[in-house]
Design a protein around this motif. Structure first.
Motif, PDB file in Angstrom:
ATOM      1  N   HIS A  53     -59.236  28.352  14.777  1.00 24.77           N
ATOM      2  CA  HIS A  53     -59.739  27.353  13.830  1.00 24.77           C
ATOM      3  C   HIS A  53     -58.787  27.154  12.656  1.00 24.77           C
ATOM      4  O   HIS A  53     -58.302  26.044  12.422  1.00 24.77           O
ATOM      5  CB  HIS A  53     -61.124  27.778  13.348  1.00 24.77           C
ATOM      6  N   SER A  57     -55.975  23.926  12.166  1.00 25.83           N
ATOM      7  CA  SER A  57     -56.132  22.974  11.062  1.00 25.83           C
ATOM      8  C   SER A  57     -54.948  23.081  10.100  1.00 25.83           C
ATOM      9  O   SER A  57     -54.475  22.057   9.586  1.00 25.83           O
ATOM     10  CB  SER A  57     -57.466  23.161  10.344  1.00 25.83           C
ATOM     11  N   GLU A  61     -52.310  20.070   9.164  1.00 25.14           N
ATOM     12  CA  GLU A  61     -52.005  19.758   7.765  1.00 25.14           C
ATOM     13  C   GLU A  61     -50.497  19.787   7.522  1.00 25.14           C
ATOM     14  O   GLU A  61     -49.929  18.892   6.902  1.00 25.14           O
ATOM     15  CB  GLU A  61     -52.716  20.756   6.858  1.00 25.14           C
ATOM     16  N   VAL A  75     -57.761  18.319   5.910  1.00 24.04           N
ATOM     17  CA  VAL A  75     -58.206  18.348   7.302  1.00 24.04           C
ATOM     18  C   VAL A  75     -59.649  18.824   7.330  1.00 24.04           C
ATOM     19  O   VAL A  75     -59.970  19.902   6.830  1.00 24.04           O
ATOM     20  CB  VAL A  75     -57.318  19.280   8.161  1.00 24.04           C
ATOM     21  N   VAL A  77     -62.558  19.886   9.854  1.00 21.29           N
ATOM     22  CA  VAL A  77     -62.904  20.235  11.227  1.00 21.29           C
ATOM     23  C   VAL A  77     -64.367  19.875  11.418  1.00 21.29           C
ATOM     24  O   VAL A  77     -65.234  20.369  10.689  1.00 21.29           O
ATOM     25  CB  VAL A  77     -62.641  21.719  11.528  1.00 21.29           C
TER      26      VAL A  77
END
Length: 98
Positions: A53, A57, A61, A75, A77
């Motif tokens: 995760h 992300s 970025e 960003v 999620v």
């Protein structure tokens, strides 16, 4: 800000488990320049609770931030709609045998 150039940079961000980039996989849901130089990207992952995760992300970025005119990237999620293999492009489906 050229969002197509951002998308091209995101082709360099790979899901380490599947070996395909986030664009091919259909993980990028939305990109928008919300103010001059400020980019917001909504993306998902293939599964909730994915151990990658933060890494994924942060990679999105970083890649987006390399484009001229991008000064700040946020960003998000998101999990809605949930990702399914139907979101993959034809090249990704062929590589994975779908």
């Amino acid at each position: 800000m050229d969002l197509e150039k951002v998308r091209e940079q995101l082709l360099e961000v790979y899901d380490p488990e599947l070996g395909l980039n986030v664009v091919e996989l259909g993980l990028i849901y939305h990109m928008e320049e919300v103010a001059d130089g400020q980019l917001v990207i909504d993306m998902t992952l293939t599964t909730p609770g994915c151990p990658m995760h933060d890494t994924m992300s942060e990679a999105v970025e970083w890649a987006a931030g390399r484009v001229d005119g991008v000064e700040d990237v946020r960003v998000n999620v998101v999990w809605n709609p949930p990702w399914t293999p139907a979101r993959m492009n034809d090249q990704a489906r062929a590589k994975l045998g779908f």
